[in-house]
Write an enzyme that holds these catalytic residues in place. Structure first.
Site, PDB file in Angstrom:
ATOM      1  N   ASN A 279       0.863  -1.194   0.000  1.00 38.54           N
ATOM      2  CA  ASN A 279       0.000   0.000   0.000  1.00 38.54           C
ATOM      3  C   ASN A 279       0.897   1.240   0.000  1.00 38.54           C
ATOM      4  O   ASN A 279       1.516   1.548   1.018  1.00 38.54           O
ATOM      5  CB  ASN A 279      -0.897  -0.046   1.241  1.00 38.54           C
ATOM      6  CG  ASN A 279      -1.709   1.232   1.414  1.00 38.54           C
ATOM      7  OD1 ASN A 279      -1.788   2.067   0.523  1.00 38.54           O
ATOM      8  ND2 ASN A 279      -2.319   1.386   2.592  1.00 38.54           N
TER       9      ASN A 279
ATOM     10  N   LYS B 187       0.018   4.224  -0.112  1.00 36.76           N
ATOM     11  CA  LYS B 187      -0.655   5.373   0.533  1.00 36.76           C
ATOM     12  C   LYS B 187      -0.518   6.617  -0.356  1.00 36.76           C
ATOM     13  O   LYS B 187      -0.530   6.491  -1.581  1.00 36.76           O
ATOM     14  CB  LYS B 187      -0.102   5.580   1.942  1.00 36.76           C
ATOM     15  CG  LYS B 187      -0.142   4.278   2.776  1.00 36.76           C
ATOM     16  CD  LYS B 187       0.049   4.493   4.231  1.00 36.76           C
ATOM     17  CE  LYS B 187      -0.069   3.147   4.950  1.00 36.76           C
ATOM     18  NZ  LYS B 187       0.020   3.262   6.392  1.00 36.76           N
TER      19      LYS B 187
ATOM     20  N   HIS C  41      -9.439   1.143   5.210  1.00 38.14           N
ATOM     21  CA  HIS C  41      -8.139   1.353   5.860  1.00 38.14           C
ATOM     22  C   HIS C  41      -8.332   2.278   7.064  1.00 38.14           C
ATOM     23  O   HIS C  41      -9.125   3.217   7.012  1.00 38.14           O
ATOM     24  CB  HIS C  41      -7.126   1.959   4.876  1.00 38.14           C
ATOM     25  CG  HIS C  41      -5.736   1.914   5.419  1.00 38.14           C
ATOM     26  ND1 HIS C  41      -5.275   2.835   6.332  1.00 38.14           N
ATOM     27  CD2 HIS C  41      -4.726   1.031   5.225  1.00 38.14           C
ATOM     28  CE1 HIS C  41      -4.027   2.503   6.666  1.00 38.14           C
ATOM     29  NE2 HIS C  41      -3.675   1.425   6.009  1.00 38.14           N
TER      30      HIS C  41
ATOM     31  N   GLU D 135      -6.716   4.649   8.237  1.00 39.08           N
ATOM     32  CA  GLU D 135      -6.517   6.086   8.005  1.00 39.08           C
ATOM     33  C   GLU D 135      -7.782   6.718   7.443  1.00 39.08           C
ATOM     34  O   GLU D 135      -8.091   7.872   7.727  1.00 39.08           O
ATOM     35  CB  GLU D 135      -5.308   6.288   7.066  1.00 39.08           C
ATOM     36  CG  GLU D 135      -3.996   5.992   7.792  1.00 39.08           C
ATOM     37  CD  GLU D 135      -2.872   5.466   6.911  1.00 39.08           C
ATOM     38  OE1 GLU D 135      -2.962   5.547   5.667  1.00 39.08           O
ATOM     39  OE2 GLU D 135      -1.877   4.968   7.489  1.00 39.08           O
TER      40      GLU D 135
ATOM     41  N   GLU E 291      -4.897  -4.989  10.679  1.00 32.95           N
ATOM     42  CA  GLU E 291      -3.873  -3.976  10.856  1.00 32.95           C
ATOM     43  C   GLU E 291      -4.121  -3.243  12.176  1.00 32.95           C
ATOM     44  O   GLU E 291      -4.951  -2.331  12.236  1.00 32.95           O
ATOM     45  CB  GLU E 291      -3.938  -2.945   9.720  1.00 32.95           C
ATOM     46  CG  GLU E 291      -3.667  -3.506   8.345  1.00 32.95           C
ATOM     47  CD  GLU E 291      -3.151  -2.428   7.392  1.00 32.95           C
ATOM     48  OE1 GLU E 291      -2.031  -2.582   6.904  1.00 32.95           O
ATOM     49  OE2 GLU E 291      -3.850  -1.428   7.176  1.00 32.95           O
TER      50      GLU E 291
ATOM     51  N   GLY F 203       2.881   2.383  10.771  1.00 30.15           N
ATOM     52  CA  GLY F 203       3.807   3.501  10.610  1.00 30.15           C
ATOM     53  C   GLY F 203       4.538   3.882  11.888  1.00 30.15           C
ATOM     54  O   GLY F 203       5.139   4.950  11.978  1.00 30.15           O
TER      55      GLY F 203
ATOM     56  N   SER G 185       3.887  -2.091  10.174  1.00 25.52           N
ATOM     57  CA  SER G 185       5.348  -2.102  10.339  1.00 25.52           C
ATOM     58  C   SER G 185       5.997  -3.432   9.961  1.00 25.52           C
ATOM     59  O   SER G 185       6.951  -3.860  10.597  1.00 25.52           O
ATOM     60  CB  SER G 185       5.727  -1.682  11.768  1.00 25.52           C
ATOM     61  OG  SER G 185       5.289  -0.355  12.030  1.00 25.52           O
TER      62      SER G 185
HETATM   63  P1  13P Z   1       3.284   0.455   7.610  1.00 25.86           P
HETATM   64  O1  13P Z   1       3.811  -0.818   6.990  1.00 25.86           O
HETATM   65  O2  13P Z   1       3.984   1.686   7.074  1.00 25.86           O
HETATM   66  O3  13P Z   1       3.239   0.383   9.090  1.00 25.86           O
HETATM   67  O4  13P Z   1       1.759   0.597   7.103  1.00 25.86           O
HETATM   68  C1  13P Z   1       0.904  -0.462   7.227  1.00 25.86           C
HETATM   69  C2  13P Z   1      -0.353  -0.135   6.497  1.00 25.86           C
HETATM   70  O5  13P Z   1      -1.134   0.694   6.928  1.00 25.86           O
HETATM   71  C3  13P Z   1      -0.608  -0.815   5.221  1.00 25.86           C
HETATM   72  O6  13P Z   1      -1.904  -0.586   4.786  1.00 25.86           O
END
Ligand code: 13P
Length: 251
Positions: free
Chosen positions: A9, A11, A95, A97, A167, A173, A212
């Site tokens: 992803n 983002k 997601h 976010e 997740e 992150g 992560s």
């Molecule tokens: P990270 O791997 O940067 O922690 O992000 C995970 C994520 O949100 C994938 O959708």
């Protein structure tokens, strides 16, 4: 046997130049056999990525789709039919976010999930608890509610053509990863919840871990019995690192 899936992803990262660079890196990767691999760029770059990866066994997905499946009057949104037309095979739904920052509701997510499937896309439903919820001992309850809301709206059968991604919000992150045991506990509970409605669906559905994931910790996570691959954020922006994670899913 479930075929592992590793999806990157990206983002809201990338420029035309950096995307071109990443495509070059991905094209050079030696990919493991038996692992499904996908990248999920910002919608603006989907066409560039689909064209750039032609002939390479890496699928492309989108990070979001509209609640309506077909094109129409919905300013600023992208229909699942348009994503399919552009060469996407997957779409992320829910997601954290988007749930947290954009306030996407569970009702909206079920519509997006259904819209994606109506257009032949595989929805990747993202679920997970916050740190406060984990500390309050509510992890399984939160994840069951998020999954249950889609099952209730669309039926368990919808998960015969979908992927679930666990997740934990506190691991996204942050450099903090759920331990393989912590992740396995939640993955097993997700599968058990699906099993109460359909043993076949539960057996076949792929449940990815995200938060992560790096080349250094991927193998121990993917070794767990209910972890069927990963949804990778930051580490997927580096082709070599992403390649190493994909290979960890193949071993
Ligand atoms: P990270 O791997 O940067 O922690 O992000 C995970 C994520 O949100 C994938 O959708």
């Amino acid at each position: 046997m479930r075929r592992p899936l590793v999806a990157g992803n990206w983002k809201m990262h990338g420029t035309r130049a950096s995307v071109a660079e990443l495509i070059r890196g991905l094209r050079q990767l030696a990919l493991p056999v038996g692992v499904e691999i996908a990248v999920i760029p910002p919608a603006l770059y989907v066409t560039q990525v689909v064209t750039g990866l032609e002939g390479k066994a890496i699928g492309v997905g989108a990070q979001n789709c509209a609640v309506e499946p077909m094109q129409g009057a919905l300013t600023g949104e992208i229909a699942a039919s348009q994503l399919a037309d552009s060469g996407c095979a997957y779409v992320l739904v829910g997601h954290s976010e988007r749930r947290q920052i954009l306030g996407e509701s569970e009702a909206m997510l079920s519509r997006k999930f259904a819209a994606a499937q109506a257009c032949g896309l595989i929805p990747i439903l993202c679920i997970g608890e916050t740190l406060a919820q984990r500390e309050a001992g509510k992890t399984l309850e939160v994840v069951q509610r998020q999954l249950g809301s889609v099952i209730e709206q669309l039926g368990v059968g919808a998960f015969a053509r979908a992927v679930v991604a666990y997740e934990p919000v506190w691991a996204i992150g942050t450099g903090l990863t759920a331990s393989p045991e912590q992740a396995q506990e939640v993955h097993a509970s997700i599968r058990a919840q699906l099993r109460t409605e359909s043993a076949d669906v539960a057996r076949g559905v792929r449940i990815l871990y995200g938060g992560s994931v790096k080349a250094a910790n991927a193998a121990e996570l993917f070794a767990m019995p209910d972890i069927d691959g990963g949804l990778i954020g930051g580490a997927s922006l580096n082709a070599d690192e992403f390649g190493a994670i994909c290979r960890a899913a193949g071993s």
